[in-house]
Design an enzyme around this catalytic site. Sequence first.
Site, PDB file in Angstrom:
ATOM      1  N   GLY A  36       0.848  -1.199   0.000  1.00 26.74           N
ATOM      2  CA  GLY A  36       0.000   0.000   0.000  1.00 26.74           C
ATOM      3  C   GLY A  36       0.881   1.246   0.000  1.00 26.74           C
ATOM      4  O   GLY A  36       2.074   1.178   0.300  1.00 26.74           O
ATOM      5  N   LEU A  76      -8.730  -6.356   4.350  1.00 24.48           N
ATOM      6  CA  LEU A  76      -8.239  -6.302   2.970  1.00 24.48           C
ATOM      7  C   LEU A  76      -6.720  -6.448   2.897  1.00 24.48           C
ATOM      8  O   LEU A  76      -6.159  -6.511   1.804  1.00 24.48           O
ATOM      9  CB  LEU A  76      -8.656  -4.972   2.314  1.00 24.48           C
ATOM     10  N   TYR A 149      -0.638 -18.424  -3.757  1.00 19.66           N
ATOM     11  CA  TYR A 149      -1.554 -17.318  -3.436  1.00 19.66           C
ATOM     12  C   TYR A 149      -2.988 -17.845  -3.304  1.00 19.66           C
ATOM     13  O   TYR A 149      -3.677 -17.566  -2.313  1.00 19.66           O
ATOM     14  CB  TYR A 149      -1.460 -16.231  -4.516  1.00 19.66           C
TER      15      TYR A 149
END
Length: 345
Positions: A36, A76, A149
Amino acid sequence: MKALITGGCGFIGSHLAEALLDRGDQVTVIDDLSTGRFQNVAHLAEHPSFHFAIESITNEIVMDRLVAECDRIYHLAAAVGVDLVVRDPVHVLETNVKGTEVVLRIGARYRKKLMLASTSEVYGKSTAVPFAEDDDGILGATTRSRWSYACSKAMDEFMALAYHKQLALPVVIMRFFNTVGPRQTGRYGMVIPRFVQQALAGEPLTVYGDGQQSRCFTYVGDVVQAIVALSDDPAAVGQVFNIGSTEEVTIQALAQRTIALAESASEVVYVPYREAYEAGFEDMRRRVPDIGKIGRLIGWAPTVGLDGILTRVIEHMRSDDASTLAEAGASVAAMEGPVRPMGEN
Ligand code: UDP
């Protein structure tokens, strides 16, 4: 409503923070800035209802306090992006499995509603499109790191459903299908920001494989509406929902559409998967969601089509280029001000 968004400085998290603030919620973001960027929320930093902690979700002391203080958790925070997954599988597995385990355990301690971000990647290389929530996932061998993943997010789903079943934790699982829009970075592999960047720079667009693989790209604003509506609906608890567009496009056609809409002179080049990722890399040919379930519950359907998405990303990247330097300066200045790990407050 007091919302806690883990990964709130990320692409989807920052858009969700805006939407929740707009409707009057208090929003606290926790993000370790590993993928982020503070720049994604810099424009919210002065908002009286916005708070943030630059910290890892694995810091249990900080998480305990943030979860105790919130009404709802939007989880998230995750390591995403096929390129990142192939390059740094340890980081991906640790973040996605250990991080979620902490969030669930502390969520259960205070029994807070938890919205869990998952992914269409859990369907793996199944060819049974469109994918419905209870369909089988087909994952490749453990020697192919791409599947780590999918496996880590499937484990997140198993853990969340187990906490729901055994400890009555109210959870909702959201499987996102190729969410795209302004602020998404191409650094971790995502195709649309990469193509738009390449088209604007007049560089060749790198189509991996034969370009006949297809995806359904979903606008982040539509995804955020689905998240908010699902979180408000008690009937969603304990369930899994696909959130995605059904407008399917091949990657080759996507490249051509990007070039046309960006009015670019770029060409398309074809890059073998082994060069783009690694030898033995496996992609899925088609990925299309069945969105009947979310439609029936909350009446959700996507509103922005592929051209609308590309136009917005192109506009954003054009303006971003011009303001990159200014924003970088602003974000450093802001970080010297109010940004502090919560544990040190
Ligand atoms: N892709 C591509 N060129 C790029 C990046 C990605 O052709 O520069 C392809 C990738 O191989 C995949 C599709 O675009 O088939 C979507 O990739 P992305 O990483 O955005 O999402 P995925 O669906 O793989 O999670």
